[in-house]
Write a protein that holds these residues in place. Structure first.
Motif, PDB file in Angstrom:
ATOM      1  N   GLY A  38     -10.339   3.068   8.834  1.00  0.00           N
ATOM      2  CA  GLY A  38      -9.463   3.415   7.698  1.00  0.00           C
ATOM      3  C   GLY A  38      -8.103   3.927   8.160  1.00  0.00           C
ATOM      4  N   ILE A  41      -7.988  10.120   4.915  1.00  0.00           N
ATOM      5  CA  ILE A  41      -8.573   8.803   4.636  1.00  0.00           C
ATOM      6  C   ILE A  41      -9.565   8.949   3.483  1.00  0.00           C
ATOM      7  N   SER A  42     -10.342  10.038   3.512  1.00  0.00           N
ATOM      8  CA  SER A  42     -11.325  10.150   2.436  1.00  0.00           C
ATOM      9  C   SER A  42     -10.643  10.455   1.102  1.00  0.00           C
ATOM     10  N   ASN A  43      -9.479  11.073   1.119  1.00  0.00           N
ATOM     11  CA  ASN A  43      -8.755  11.328  -0.144  1.00  0.00           C
ATOM     12  C   ASN A  43      -8.056  10.080  -0.673  1.00  0.00           C
ATOM     13  N   PHE A  44      -7.546   9.242   0.246  1.00  0.00           N
ATOM     14  CA  PHE A  44      -6.672   8.121  -0.185  1.00  0.00           C
ATOM     15  C   PHE A  44      -7.262   6.734   0.098  1.00  0.00           C
ATOM     16  N   GLY A  45      -8.356   6.667   0.831  1.00  0.00           N
ATOM     17  CA  GLY A  45      -8.951   5.369   1.177  1.00  0.00           C
ATOM     18  C   GLY A  45      -8.489   4.872   2.535  1.00  0.00           C
ATOM     19  N   ALA A  46      -7.307   5.282   2.975  1.00  0.00           N
ATOM     20  CA  ALA A  46      -6.783   4.909   4.305  1.00  0.00           C
ATOM     21  C   ALA A  46      -5.600   5.823   4.615  1.00  0.00           C
ATOM     22  N   GLN A  49       0.849  -1.208   0.000  1.00  0.00           N
ATOM     23  CA  GLN A  49       0.000   0.000   0.000  1.00  0.00           C
ATOM     24  C   GLN A  49       0.882   1.255   0.000  1.00  0.00           C
ATOM     25  N   PHE A  83      -0.475   4.313   1.274  1.00  0.00           N
ATOM     26  CA  PHE A  83      -1.275   5.296   2.004  1.00  0.00           C
ATOM     27  C   PHE A  83      -0.358   6.323   2.673  1.00  0.00           C
TER      28      PHE A  83
END
Ligand code: SF4
Length: 380
Positions: A199, A156-161, A34, A36
């Motif tokens: 997340g 988290i909302s920009n990258f998923g986590a 990942q 993130f």
């Protein structure tokens, strides 16, 4: 021997230990599974400084083409932080920002704050919340947890986590040890799921270091953003050690406002005495005396029935299980008295302690409260 009195040793052990921490951080940064972003909770204390140091050093060892993960160094300003801690934090974060820019590292240095309607002064002087104590500690959530969590959630909302990189250590306290053990690796990796933010994953690069190892490392190596960590040693020496940790969840909140966390808000009435501020004064920084006097006075008036409303802000009388009446917020008169005292403390101290925006909002809240009181008295 106390940690702060350690003789600084350039021993092989310290070097070998540190190289292994930095190489683990490098490996984790380059993880294929990942990409993130990393969010480092940076309080300016010894542990988060060492974590930022490790990440900075690891990034320098990664070729520019492989620096594909964003790193955020985020500190929170409760706006009632101990001023000498803020001075140190400002200095270090601006050095990190400059060095990261010069070296073209993917580091963003950010600062979070509580929302205007949730600051210490808005709630205490505006709404009359009684100064916090062990059983009614309304501050940690609003001043510390929410601003930092907000920053993490946005990423988290920009990258998923997002991966939250913290300087927590097993040796720090029993409570921390329990928290760390309760969240043992879930996915056979160095990351643990955050207990409250979905997340978010926690990464603790120095979890197994002892306090002495932390100080030895800080004393042995120069800060990768320039200079030494000497100012940090002085800060702890003057304030007799301890810092309010980065608090990210309710289960960690008990560490905030205790004798273990002496670098907290200068207004903290949860502790019996502000030992770090007092330590600072005893080390010759007499300009902080008015702040300690104000805090002590604030603590002393908390339970004065003359200064508290009978009813809560929702207009209800409240009783505990034994039938004892629980008083409501500070009366408007008491709130005005606190503000006057704060403004005279500010004049004596010679630096802003409350912002103009907070003053405006406080006057707005008072006007609404007075309107309600008049309406209630007239049976409206
Ligand atoms: S240091 Fe004290 S006043 Fe500040 S958030 Fe922690 S408990 Fe509350």
């Amino acid at each position: 021997m106390s940690s702060i009195e350690l003789e600084v040793l350039n021993s092989d052990d310290v070097v070998v230990r540190w190289q292994s921490v930095v190489s683990e951080v490098r490996e984790e940064y380059l993880s294929e599974t990942q990409h993130f972003p990393w969010i480092i909770g940076f309080s300016g204390g010894k542990d988060s400084t060492l974590v930022a140091h490790a990440v900075f050093e690891a990034l320098l060892s990664v070729p520019p083409s492989a620096r594909n993960r964003e790193v955020h160094i985020v500190s929170n300003d409760t706006q009632v932080e101990s001023p000498f801690v803020m001075l140190h934090l400002d200095e270090v974060t601006s050095k990190i920002r400059q060095a990261a820019e010069d070296l073209d590292l993917p580091i963003t240095v950010a600062r979070t704050h509580p929302d205007l309607d949730k600051t210490f002064w808005t709630l205490l002087i505006g709404k009359g919340y009684p100064s916090p104590n062990q059983s009614m500690r309304w501050c940690t959530d609003r001043l510390k947890i929410m601003p930092t969590s907000g920053y993490i959630k946005k990423h988290i909302s920009n990258f998923g986590a997002a991966i939250v990189v913290l300087g927590v250590r097993r040796a720090e306290s029993n409570k921390r040890q329990q928290t760390i053990d309760a969240h043992k690796n879930l996915r056979a990796s160095r990351l643990n799921e955050h207990s409250e933010i979905s997340g978010a994953y926690i990464y603790r690069p120095i979890v197994d270091m002892t306090t002495d190892e932390v100080w030895e490392t800080l004393g042995t190596f120069h800060a990768p953003w320039g200079g030494s960590h000497g100012a940090l040693f002085k800060l702890y020496r003057d304030a007799e050690g301890g810092e309010c940790p980065v608090v990210l969840s309710k289960e960690e909140a008990p560490g905030c406002g205790t004798s273990n966390s002496r670098f907290g808000c200068w207004t903290c009435t949860v502790v019996e005495k502000d030992r770090s501020l007092q330590g600072y004064i005893d080390s010759g920084n007499h300009q902080y005396r008015p702040l300690v006097d104000f805090r002590d006075w604030l603590k002393s008036i908390r339970n004065d029935p003359e200064r508290r409303q009978a009813v809560r802000r929702n207009g209800r009388l409240t009783f505990d299980l034994t039938g004892r009446h629980i008083p409501g917020p500070f009366t408007i008169q008491a709130r005005k008295e606190i503000l006057e005292k704060l403004l005279s403390t500010q004049t004596e101290f010679g630096s802003k302690l409350i912002s103009d925006a907070e003053l405006d909002l406080i006057h707005e809240i008072w006007a609404k409260d007075l309107q309600q009181e008049t309406g209630a008295a007239n049976g409206l």
